[in-house]
Design a protein around this motif. Structure first.
Motif, PDB file in Angstrom:
ATOM      1  N   THR A  73       0.832  -1.207   0.000  1.00  0.00           N
ATOM      2  CA  THR A  73       0.000   0.000   0.000  1.00  0.00           C
ATOM      3  C   THR A  73       0.866   1.256   0.000  1.00  0.00           C
ATOM      4  OG1 THR A  73      -0.303  -0.318   2.387  1.00  0.00           O
ATOM      5  CG2 THR A  73      -2.117  -0.955   0.973  1.00  0.00           C
TER       6      THR A  73
ATOM      7  N   ARG B 108      -3.380  -6.158  -4.587  1.00  0.00           N
ATOM      8  CA  ARG B 108      -2.771  -4.861  -4.907  1.00  0.00           C
ATOM      9  C   ARG B 108      -2.347  -4.872  -6.375  1.00  0.00           C
ATOM     10  NH1 ARG B 108      -4.376  -5.437   0.121  1.00  0.00           N
ATOM     11  NH2 ARG B 108      -3.019  -4.651   1.761  1.00  0.00           N
TER      12      ARG B 108
ATOM     13  N   VAL C 238      -6.352  -1.193  -4.324  1.00  0.00           N
ATOM     14  CA  VAL C 238      -6.507  -2.219  -3.306  1.00  0.00           C
ATOM     15  C   VAL C 238      -7.831  -2.906  -3.614  1.00  0.00           C
ATOM     16  CG1 VAL C 238      -6.701  -2.720  -0.847  1.00  0.00           C
ATOM     17  CG2 VAL C 238      -5.202  -0.863  -1.628  1.00  0.00           C
TER      18      VAL C 238
ATOM     19  N   LEU D  67      -6.229   3.420  -3.894  1.00  0.00           N
ATOM     20  CA  LEU D  67      -5.603   3.488  -2.572  1.00  0.00           C
ATOM     21  C   LEU D  67      -6.153   4.628  -1.721  1.00  0.00           C
ATOM     22  CD1 LEU D  67      -3.310   2.677  -0.568  1.00  0.00           C
ATOM     23  CD2 LEU D  67      -1.844   4.290  -1.819  1.00  0.00           C
TER      24      LEU D  67
END
Length: 408
Positions: free
Chosen positions: A84, A120, A129, A134
């Motif tokens: 992330t 991801r 995501v 994100l």
């Protein structure tokens, strides 16, 4: 040998799991102290705690890790960060990658946070995501590294001194030679870091074919896992945890960890909530928790947790996060001293404190209980641990790991 510099403990176990999954004998070093057992490894992962440090300090620690890896025979280096892209406006992903590139004399680095196994993906330089950008996920309000932009290109360029470019998906999907040609153009234009799109494992495989032999690559566990699949597996058997009671220590407040706690409690398994009052010390909290553990049946796995949803967190306990982390470390050390061989730790900061308290410096990576969450064996202390990122594993993970210890 592949050498990995990871910016936190659970991220290090995630990438170590990817390497082990590919059949490589993998050692996880939790710091830069590595003993001589490392010479027999196919890959070494060094887990630091640099994700939220000041950039200069993160760079210094990463370069120290690089020196150790090179001394141990690593000829290919991977800078591993979270899928992330957890970072601040100042770093540390860009500054660390640039510093390692300078040290190695590298003039171009392919980087991608894509990890389809964990949902991801990167498309047009934007990080998703699952199906969500994100910046529209829970990471938007992360207390330390709030992610309010989904463009990896913009995020990386803002924290980098050298130019950053992108490698579009249509090029990646043309295969390794097309990737190499695009990278030749990027190098000629003076770009140092190239953010690669990838939405499937096949995309990562194409990237791995193109750059797997490079001296430096960066990204999440996804790309290095694809690179590892191109290596010759050593065939060394992974360590297996012994049967017995499992102690689960949870400090993460992520949604998935809270779901795992709820499922464990609803299964009727023993659980103890660690809740501090003003003035409590970590020693006092740990003593209460361990006394409770001692009263449980000898064959019962049990959960000890400080995790809580935001609505239940108290404001009258100063530095509660650090207090609970220290408590978790003390509990883990005392349970290990009592002969507990199986520990599941949930949460990155909690895991870091536990391994510090245990004195774990090097561990052999075993099989995964969930993607990115393997058993690791601290041979010196003879304890097997799972260091789980808060968001990893399904709702049944705690219940399943506890049952496996009894069933074994």
């Amino acid at each position: 040998m592949i050498g990995v510099i990871a910016d936190d403990v659970t991220g290090a176990t995630d990438v170590a799991a990817a390497l082990r999954r590919a059949g490589l004998r993998t050692l996880l070093a939790l710091g830069i102290d590595i003993d001589d057992t490392a010479v027999s490894a196919d890959a070494i992962v060094i887990g630091l705690k640099t994700r939220s440090l000041p950039a200069a300090e993160a760079v210094a620690q990463s370069l120290a890790a690089l020196a150790v890896l090179r001394q141990r025979g690593a000829d290919r280096i991977y800078v591993k960060y979270c899928s992330t892209f957890d970072s601040t406006a100042e770093g540390n992903i860009g500054p660390v990658t640039e510093a390692v590139a300078r040290e190695l004399g590298v003039d171009l680095v392919v980087t991608t946070p894509a990890a389809p196994l964990h949902g991801r993906t990167v498309y047009r330089g934007h990080l998703f995501v699952g199906d969500t950008l994100l910046a529209e996920t829970h990471m938007r309000d992360h207390p330390v590294t709030p992610m309010r932009d989904s463009s990896v290109l913009r995020l990386l360029a803002a924290q980098s001194a050298e130019p950053v470019a992108t490698l579009p998906l249509e090029v990646v999907q043309q295969g390794a030679e097309a990737v190499r040609e695009a990278l030749r153009r990027a190098r000629a234009e003076g770009d140092l870091q190239v953010v690669a799109d990838a939405v499937t494992d096949a995309d990562l495989a194409a990237l791995a074919e193109a750059v797997g032999g490079d001296a430096l690559v960066a990204g999440s566990a996804g790309l290095v896992g694809a690179i590892a699949l191109r290596e010759t597996a050593s065939g060394t058997a992974a360590p297996v945890p012994p049967p017995g009671r499992t102690a689960i220590i949870a400090g993460s407040c992520s949604r998935r960890t809270l779901e795992q706690i709820d499922r464990f409690v609803s299964s009727g398994s023993p659980a103890f909530r660690i809740a501090a009052e003003p003035g409590d010390t970590a020693e006092q909290l740990a003593a209460r928790a361990v006394e409770w553990w001692d009263r449980q049946p000898d064959d019962a796995a049990a959960l000890l947790y400080s995790s809580s949803p935001a609505s239940e967190r108290r404001d009258d306990v100063p530095d509660a996060g650090e207090l609970y982390e220290r408590t978790a470390g003390l509990i883990a050390a005392q349970l290990s001293d009592r002969g507990v061989k199986r520990l599941l730790i949930a949460g990155g900061e909690t895991s870091g404190e536990v391994i510090r308290a245990l004195g774990t410096t090097v561990a052999v990576v075993g099989e995964e209980v969930a993607p990115g969450a393997p058993w690791i064996h601290d041979e010196r202390r003879d304890v097997h641990l799972i260091l789980k990122s808060g968001n990893f594993g399904d709702e049944e993970l705690f219940v399943d790991v506890a049952r496996q210890g009894v069933a074994a």
